[in-house]
Design an enzyme around this catalytic site. Structure first.
Site, mmCIF file in Angstrom:
data_model
loop_
_atom_site.group_PDB
_atom_site.id
_atom_site.type_symbol
_atom_site.label_atom_id
_atom_site.label_comp_id
_atom_site.label_asym_id
_atom_site.label_seq_id
_atom_site.Cartn_x
_atom_site.Cartn_y
_atom_site.Cartn_z
ATOM 1 C CE LYS A 90 -4.121 1.913 2.380
ATOM 2 N NZ LYS A 90 -4.974 1.614 3.572
ATOM 3 C CD GLU B 51 -19.730 -2.376 9.168
ATOM 4 O OE1 GLU B 51 -18.965 -1.551 8.389
ATOM 5 O OE2 GLU B 51 -20.005 -3.421 8.644
ATOM 6 N NE ARG C 187 -21.734 -3.082 4.568
ATOM 7 C CZ ARG C 187 -20.672 -3.464 4.032
ATOM 8 N NH1 ARG C 187 -20.063 -4.026 4.731
ATOM 9 N NH2 ARG C 187 -20.556 -3.553 2.590
#
Length: 627
Positions: free
Chosen positions: A281, A368, A396
């Site tokens: 990354k 979540e 969610r």
């Protein structure tokens, strides 16, 4: 002339040599840096997937072949290679292209996405549709190591493994998500690089791979990515048991090995394949590589090449920072206070809390629903969990809030960051529905602060009162209102009158109190003097105050930063209707549509929630009643 200047579609990649593709990758990386410096955006993730994207578009035929991205902020190179190079300077800008994958923007964007962990389920849907319709195309789902911590990813993997259909899932493993990856899956992936058990595997296992037509390619790729025979066997046990042919981990930046491997998978393997790719990354940009926290995951305009000397300016605290500091202060005095988040420790301002109270902080990953149910059991043991999740991601967990928390009448807090418009991230990230979906749930108290100090008071109140609380607050800087050293208890369901007035009463909630104050200032000299009330509570409503308002004012105007259907204004309208209010109730809020991306001030103006638009609407309402 740069190679990138000649690339107008993925087809242009087909004739380039590996050397040219490597040069192209560096040009794309520099192009991303130059443009993100101007527009801001999700930098680290897209820098890390450049070679992977180049390889995918070299090997596969988009848009006929479906390349399904997860989250979407790793797809900048994909956008650049699929005909949007000349538009990329408008990325995330009002009226420009989206910062996420968006099918209405390009046929190469096969599935729209802003939330995590969706790509495998969506990809499998394409696979099954393909086979039902008798069509012939490839489906490739890319998922990150952060996203694969989400339960939806494993539901998709389980289903795909059982169906045994041709399907390629690529794990883009950069060992980083937005916040540090957590949990057993993260440890499992990390163990690939450290476990020594499989170093003793016999040479015959390595030789066995060479019996396949594409075995040499796999061995070279595996050797390049992990430098160990163990990578051919050990890491794949989990995914093999789920029904996938596992390959990897391999170096996701080595096009010389990645491209032939993808070609072999495309042409020779049947059934579901799980390709484990290791990327870095922020690759190619030292500040991102050196950022150990987030690898410059997201940056604002001007952040890529900052000036050596910047002009001093006053920093107004962000709501998330006020939330984090207040929660630390509350936790110091109340040992019941627990902080829980879903892979958003940094974004929700919980870094300091995590350092000071490591035993009372939990980052559960991109999960979540699990976060809410996990917190519910803690509440049942007498703790006071603060479940800290962005408004848009809390959607969610809707079922968990009802089934596991509200029905059981628990004592806990939902801290809903990024409520309302969030700007450049657009419709997948705007928190414009939480008032509506939370308001219908019994046993739930819903609050929205008008400023930073009121946020602290609401948090304090939630620790002192027993019940199920939701506190929604916006993204970014507040009103620069100093936070008291000692927070005050707020009476549940009690509003505040900000200004007195005549004829028109404005009932505002949250950030719209600030906008309403500015609108009223603009009305001075216009022969209109509205009263203003900071309602503070969406549920329960301050019905005593509303009764008084109905007796004194001919017009009630509600103002909210939430979609109008089912929101705060609807609650007021329902109540006034039940009381047979003879005056007029006008609701101002976000229209029944998805709001685009762009500068938040421009978005407020577009939907009529900036102070000037509010002033104009108030005048219009006043005139309509007069006539």
């Amino acid at each position: 002339m740069k190679i990138l200047d000649k690339i107008d579609s993925p087809q242009s990649l087909k004739t380039l040599t590996i050397e040219e593709l490597n040069s192209l990758s560096e040009e794309i990386r520099q192009f991303i840096l130059e443009n993100v410096h101007i527009t801001g955006g999700h930098l680290g993730s897209s820098l890390g997937t450049v070679e992977l994207t180049v390889a995918l578009h070299r090997v596969f035929k988009s848009p006929e072949d479906k390349i399904v991205w997860d989250v979407g902020h790793q797809a900048y190179a994909h956008k650049i290679l699929t005909g949007r190079r000349d538009q990329f300077h408008t990325n995330r800008c009002y009226g420009g292209i989206s910062g996420f994958v968006k099918p209405s923007e390009s046929s190469h964007d096969s599935f729209g996405v802003g939330h995590a962990s969706t790509s495998i389920s969506a990809g499998l849907g394409y696979v099954c549709a393909r086979d039902i319709l008798g069509e012939d195309f490839n489906v490739i789902s890319i998922i990150g190591d952060g996203s694969i911590t989400g339960g939806l990813a494993y539901e998709g993997l389980n289903n795909a493994g059982g169906l045994h259909k041709k399907f390629l899932v690529i794990l883009n493993d950069n060992k980083m998500s937005i916040s540090k990856n957590v949990g057993a899956i993260s440890r499992y992936l990390s163990s690939i690089y450290t476990d020594q058990t499989f170093n003793k595997i016999k040479d015959e296992v390595w030789d066995f791979a060479g019996k396949f037509k594409f075995g040499d390619t796999i061995r070279k790729a595996v050797s390049k990515g992990s430098k160990s025979v163990k990578a051919l066997i050990a890491p794949g046990l989990l995914f093999e048991n789920l029904g996938f042919n596992y390959i990897g981990p391999i170096n996701g930046h080595d096009l010389e090995h990645l491209i032939p491997l993808l070609e072999d998978i495309r042409d020779n393997l049947k059934g579901p394949v799980f390709l484990h790719v290791i990327t870095e990354k922020g690759k190619g940009f030292k500040p991102a590589e050196d950022d150990t926290l987030q690898k410059l995951h997201g940056v604002g305009p001007g952040a890529v090449y900052p000036e050596e000397k910047s002009k001093p300016f006053k920093i107004i605290p962000k709501y998330q920072d006020v939330f984090g500091e207040t929660l630390v202060r509350l936790a110091e005095k109340d040992k019941r206070v627990i902080a829980i988040t879903a892979a958003m420790k940094d974004g929700t301002g919980l870094n300091n809390f995590a350092e000071k109270f490591p035993d009372r902080f939990f980052d559960v990953g991109i999960a979540e629903g699990h976060a809410v149910t996990f917190a519910a059991a803690m509440s049942m043991k007498g703790l006071k969990p603060f479940v800290t999740i962005y408004s848009t991601f809390m959607q969610r967990a809707f079922d968990h809030i009802i089934h596991d928390c509200a029905i059981q009448e628990l004592d806990m807090v939902f801290a809903m960051d990024r409520a309302g418009l969030v700007g450049e991230d657009g419709p997948t990230h705007h928190g414009t529905f939480d008032m509506s979906f939370m308001r219908i749930i019994p046993n739930l108290i819903i609050m929205a602060p008008a400023d930073e100090d009121e946020l602290a008071d609401m948090m304090f109140t939630a620790t002192k009162e027993k019940g199920l609380f939701s506190i929604r607050y916006p993204r970014g800087a507040g009103m620069n209102k100093p936070v008291k050293e000692v927070s005050e208890l707020i009476e549940i369901g009690k509003s505040i009158r900000v200004f007195d007035g005549n004829k028109i009463a404005i009932l505002a909630i949250g950030k719209m109190v600030e906008h309403s104050i500015k609108a009223i200032e603009l009305l001075k000299g216009c022969d209109i003097t509205p009263a203003l009330y900071n309602m503070r509570f969406i549920k329960p409503l301050d019905t005593k105050q509303i009764d008084e308002i109905m007796s004194k004012f001919d017009i009630i105007i509600t103002i909210e930063e939430n979609n109008l259907p089912g929101g705060f204004g609807s609650a007021v309208l329902e109540y006034t209707n039940s009381k047979k209010y003879s005056g007029a109730v006008h609701r101002i809020g976000i229209p029944d549509k998805f709001v685009t991306h762009g500068n938040i001030d421009l978005l407020y103006k577009e939907i009529g929630l900036d102070s000037q638009s509010l002033k104009d609407k108030i005048e219009e309402i006043d005139k309509s009643v007069k006539h």
